[in-house]
Enzyme design. Structure first.
Site, PDB file in Angstrom:
ATOM      1  CG  ASP A   1      42.618  36.561  38.906  1.00  7.27           C
ATOM      2  OD1 ASP A   1      43.282  36.976  37.935  1.00  7.27           O
ATOM      3  OD2 ASP A   1      41.384  36.748  39.023  1.00  7.27           O
TER       4      ASP A   1
ATOM      5  CE  LYS B   1      38.514  42.553  32.947  1.00  8.40           C
ATOM      6  NZ  LYS B   1      37.915  41.278  33.152  1.00  8.40           N
TER       7      LYS B   1
HETATM    8  C1  LIG Z   1      41.011  40.076  38.464  1.00  9.13           C
HETATM    9  C2  LIG Z   1      39.844  39.517  37.703  1.00  9.13           C
HETATM   10  N1  LIG Z   1      39.635  38.192  37.702  1.00  9.13           N
HETATM   11  C3  LIG Z   1      38.600  37.633  37.037  1.00  9.13           C
HETATM   12  C4  LIG Z   1      37.692  38.408  36.342  1.00  9.13           C
HETATM   13  C5  LIG Z   1      36.546  37.760  35.626  1.00  9.13           C
HETATM   14  O1  LIG Z   1      36.803  37.696  34.250  1.00  9.13           O
HETATM   15  P1  LIG Z   1      35.686  37.716  33.093  1.00  9.13           P
HETATM   16  O2  LIG Z   1      35.016  39.054  33.156  1.00  9.13           O
HETATM   17  O3  LIG Z   1      36.472  37.478  31.848  1.00  9.13           O
HETATM   18  O4  LIG Z   1      34.717  36.615  33.382  1.00  9.13           O
HETATM   19  C6  LIG Z   1      37.876  39.799  36.314  1.00  9.13           C
HETATM   20  C7  LIG Z   1      36.923  40.651  35.575  1.00  9.13           C
HETATM   21  O5  LIG Z   1      36.943  41.858  35.694  1.00  9.13           O
HETATM   22  C8  LIG Z   1      38.975  40.364  37.020  1.00  9.13           C
HETATM   23  O6  LIG Z   1      39.178  41.694  37.046  1.00  9.13           O
END
Ligand SMILES: Cc1ncc(COP(=O)(O)O)c(C=O)c1O
Length: 379
Positions: free
Chosen positions: A167, A192
């Protein structure tokens, strides 16, 4: 072409029909066919849409990947990846993973018979065994900003035939390229930094493995967690300024981390750019700069909550990566779903998403909140 040029040009030729300089928002669900099965490459927007295609080509290129697949959210991308494994198979996951991913793994897939092992980043290589099919890591982690060695995890995962998913939401491809370190799949919450303006929810997967790519394209249309054309367009627009925004996020974060580091009301600052951070050397090796996220430990949970409530320029809100600076209390907000986990966010932790406003204004606002919170604690 360099990163900054690809962010603006790759997948984004002037529109052949009109010469439009930005990729049009193809706000359509369906495409008229000349004869049965004869069309211009598009038949239905869940399957593919030209605005989404432009985003997929551009962002895949920025990650250094052959294939990019866009989703309606980061969690939509996460659940799609989980369809690469089966019940009974083992997933090794970094322990301070984003709270929503922990909730999905432990409360949705765990009860279906998938096996999860949540382990500290440094232990990931030794905890991977023959039954492991997927290794899941974030680096830097959310919210504790721990660093995980991508190359070491990739080597251990590949030794048993498992896939490594990274990620890359916190770092973005501007600061970190997991494929160059052995990752098989890179995931993003485009909500983000990639979108960058706190105005959309989106997700993304990239890969260089043709077999994995084929399966992910199939799952994208079959599971249906796809972004609409307008959200795809917003991410595409965000990518154009990613490089300049990330530079400013990093510069501001550096100044703010240094300010907090010497502050008497702050116990510990967690920022990989500080030489005192345990992951500093690894961060310097696998990232080109240290990012825009800072966490710090206040003197107590009450102080942490008070600080979050007192800033004026730093808005109290979940999420991160936008141009505006945000402050939050992970234990009660973004990471409330990890409260019962052994690695729950500490109660006195405050997380900052450093925006691109003036660093001086951001520091002055934080200083006022720290001082007022100290005054309140004394009354
Ligand atoms: C590091 C990370 N991965 C995945 C996600 C999940 O993404 P989404 O909110 O777009 O579903 C977030 C959400 O804050 C995150 O901070």
């Amino acid at each position: 072409m360099d990163f900054e040029t690809r962010a603006i040009h790759t997948g984004q030729e002037p529109d052949p029909a009109t010469g439009a300089a930005t990729v049009p928002i193809y706000q359509t669900s369906t495409f008229v066919q000349e004869a049965v099965g004869e069309h211009k490459g598009y038949d239905y927007s869940r399957v593919s849409n030209p605005t989404r295609t432009a985003l997929q080509i551009c962002l895949a290129s920025l990650e250094g990947a052959e294939h990019g697949i866009a989703f309606s959210s980061g969690l939509g991308a996460t659940t799609t990846v989980m369809h690469l494994v089966n019940p009974g198979e083992r997933v090794v996951c970094v322990n301070d993973v984003y709270g929503g991913v922990y909730r999905m793994f432990s409360q949705v897939y765990g009860p279906k018979g998938y096996e999860f092992d949540f382990v500290p980043g440094a232990e990931i290589p030794e905890r991977i065994d023959e039954r492991t099919r997927l290794v899941w890591l974030e680096t830097p982690t959310n919210p504790l900003l721990n660093l995980v060695d991508i190359q070491a995890a990739a080597n251990a995962a590949h030794a048993v035939g498992a896939l490594l998913v990274v990620d890359n939401t916190f770092a973005t491809p501007y600061l970190q390229r997991p494929f160059e370190l052995g990752a098989d799949v890179v995931l993003h919450s485009t909500t983000k930094y990639l979108g960058g303006h706190s105005d959309l929810i989106g997700g993304f997967l990239a890969t260089n493995d043709p077999t994995v790519a084929e399966r992910l394209y199939f799952l994208q249309k079959s599971l249906g967690a796809v972004p609409g054309p307008f959200d795809s367009w917003l991410v595409l627009r965000g990518l154009k300024t990613l490089a300049v925004r990330m530079q400013k996020h990093c510069d501001n974060a550096r100044a703010i981390a240094e300010f907090l580091d010497g502050h008497p009301k702050v116990e510990t600052v967690l920022y990989p750019g500080l030489a005192s951070h345990p992951g500093h050397e690894l961060a310097a090796r696998q990232m080109s700069d240290f990012g825009g996220m800072i966490s710090f430990l206040a003197e107590s949970e009450e102080e942490a909550v008070a600080i979050c409530g007192r800033t004026k320029i730093w808005w109290l809100a979940e999420s991160l990566g936008g141009v505006e600076s945000l402050i939050e209390h992970p234990a009660r907000m973004t990471h409330a779903s990890t409260a019962d986990a052994p690695f729950a966010a500490p109660g006195n932790l405050v997380r900052l998403s450093v925006g691109i406003e003036s660093a001086d204004d951001l520091i002055a606002d934080l200083e006022a909140a720290l001082v007022r919170s100290a005054a309140t604690a004394g009354t």
